[in-house]
Motif scaffolding. Structure first.
Motif, PDB file in Angstrom:
ATOM      1  N   GLY A 145       0.821  -1.209   0.000  1.00 17.46           N
ATOM      2  CA  GLY A 145       0.000   0.000   0.000  1.00 17.46           C
ATOM      3  C   GLY A 145       0.847   1.248   0.000  1.00 17.46           C
ATOM      4  N   SER A 146       1.949   1.235   0.774  1.00 13.61           N
ATOM      5  CA  SER A 146       2.909   2.340   0.757  1.00 13.61           C
ATOM      6  C   SER A 146       4.195   1.908   1.448  1.00 13.61           C
ATOM      7  N   CYS A 147       5.318   2.488   0.977  1.00 12.20           N
ATOM      8  CA  CYS A 147       6.626   2.295   1.587  1.00 12.20           C
ATOM      9  C   CYS A 147       7.565   3.350   1.021  1.00 12.20           C
ATOM     10  N   ASP A 148       8.701   3.562   1.692  1.00  9.25           N
ATOM     11  CA  ASP A 148       9.663   4.534   1.175  1.00  9.25           C
ATOM     12  C   ASP A 148      10.818   3.803   0.477  1.00  9.25           C
ATOM     13  N   ASP A 149      11.761   4.576  -0.049  1.00  5.05           N
ATOM     14  CA  ASP A 149      12.871   3.994  -0.812  1.00  5.05           C
ATOM     15  C   ASP A 149      13.876   3.259   0.064  1.00  5.05           C
ATOM     16  N   GLU A 150      13.843   3.461   1.367  1.00  2.00           N
ATOM     17  CA  GLU A 150      14.828   2.843   2.248  1.00  2.00           C
ATOM     18  C   GLU A 150      14.332   1.535   2.873  1.00  2.00           C
ATOM     19  N   ILE A 151      13.255   1.001   2.341  1.00  2.00           N
ATOM     20  CA  ILE A 151      12.736  -0.284   2.826  1.00  2.00           C
ATOM     21  C   ILE A 151      13.701  -1.397   2.422  1.00  2.00           C
ATOM     22  N   PHE A 152      13.880  -2.383   3.315  1.00  2.00           N
ATOM     23  CA  PHE A 152      14.721  -3.540   3.000  1.00  2.00           C
ATOM     24  C   PHE A 152      14.095  -4.776   3.627  1.00  2.00           C
ATOM     25  N   ILE A 153      13.685  -5.696   2.795  1.00  2.00           N
ATOM     26  CA  ILE A 153      13.092  -6.954   3.250  1.00  2.00           C
ATOM     27  C   ILE A 153      13.936  -8.085   2.668  1.00  2.00           C
TER      28      ILE A 153
END
Length: 199
Positions: free
Chosen positions: A55-63
Motif C-alpha cells: 500500500g505504501s513504503c519509502d525507498d529505504e525499505i529492505f526486506i
C-alpha cells in the motif's frame, strides 16, 4: 452493496473464496515471487516491486527474501523499514507499521481471523482486524502479532513472543502471550545516541 474486498478491508465478515479476492491474492503472490527471486544487486528492481505490491513504503525499505503476504495493498510501511528472512503478513485488514521498525526472522503479522465453529469456518467466512505498529519497534525472531493489536512507539518484543494484546510505548514485552516485563528508561534509549548522533 459492498464488495467482498470492501467488507474485508472494513473489518466485516467476508468470503475468502470470492473471485475478485482470489485474483488479488494471485497478483500479490506473483509480485512476491518475483521479489523473492531477486538478488541484493537488484536494489532498484526490489524497490519497484515493493512499491507495486505494498500500500505504501519509502525507498529505504529492505526486506530479506522470502517475504509473503495475502494482498499487499493493505500493508502501509513507514520510513526505514527492515524485515529479516521469512516475514509473513496476512493483510486482510490494514497493517500499519511506523518509522524505523525492525522485524527479526520469521516475524508474522496476522490481520485476519476465522470463526470459532467448524461449520462457520467451512463456509470460507473470515474477518479482518487492523494491526497498528508504532515507530521504532523491534521484534526479535519468531514473533507473532495477532489481529486487532496496537503496539506503541519504542517497543521491544522479545524473540518467540506472541502479541495478543495492545502494548504501551517504551516497553519490553516477552512471552506467550506477550507481557510487559519492564519499561525502557531514558538512559537505555540514549545508550547508542553517541553512535547514531541523535543528540
Amino acid at each position: 452493496m459492498k464488495t467482498e474486498r470492501e467488507k474485508m478491508t472494513d473489518g466485516e465478515i467476508y468470503m475468502t473464496g470470492d473471485a475478485h479476492l482470489m485474483k488479488d491474492k494471485s497478483r500479490a503472490r506473483t509480485l512476491a515471487a518475483r521479489y523473492n527471486g531477486t538478488t541484493e544487486e537488484e536494489g532498484d528492481l526490489r524497490r519497484s516491486l515493493l512499491k507495486e505490491l505494498l500500500g505504501s513504503c519509502d525507498d529505504e525499505i529492505f526486506i530479506k527474501p522470502p517475504f509473503k503476504c495475502d494482498y499487499g495493498y493493505n500493508i502501509f510501511v513507514g520510513k526505514k523499514f527492515f524485515a529479516n528472512f521469512d516475514c509473513v503478513m496476512l493483510d486482510a485488514a490494514p497493517i500499519y507499521i511506523g518509522d524505523n521498525c525492525l522485524m527479526g526472522p520469521k516475524t508474522c503479522v496476522y490481520a485476519v481471523n476465522h470463526p470459532m465453529t467448524a461449520a462457520e469456518r467451512a463456509t470460507g467466512a473470515a474477518k479482518g482486524k487492523a494491526v497498528h505498529i508504532g515507530d521504532n519497534v523491534w521484534f526479535g525472531g519468531n514473533c507473532v502479532v495477532l489481529p486487532g493489536v496496537t503496539i506503541g512507539d519504542n517497543v521491544v518484543v522479545g524473540a518467540g513472543s506472541v502479541v495478543v494484546h495492545d502494548l504501551p510505548d517504551n516497553c519490553l514485552a516477552v512471552g506467550n502471550p506477550a507481557r510487559v516485563v519492564r519499561y525502557i528508561d531514558q538512559e537505555e534509549r540514549n545508550e547508542f545516541s553517541y553512535i547514531l548522533d541523535l543528540d
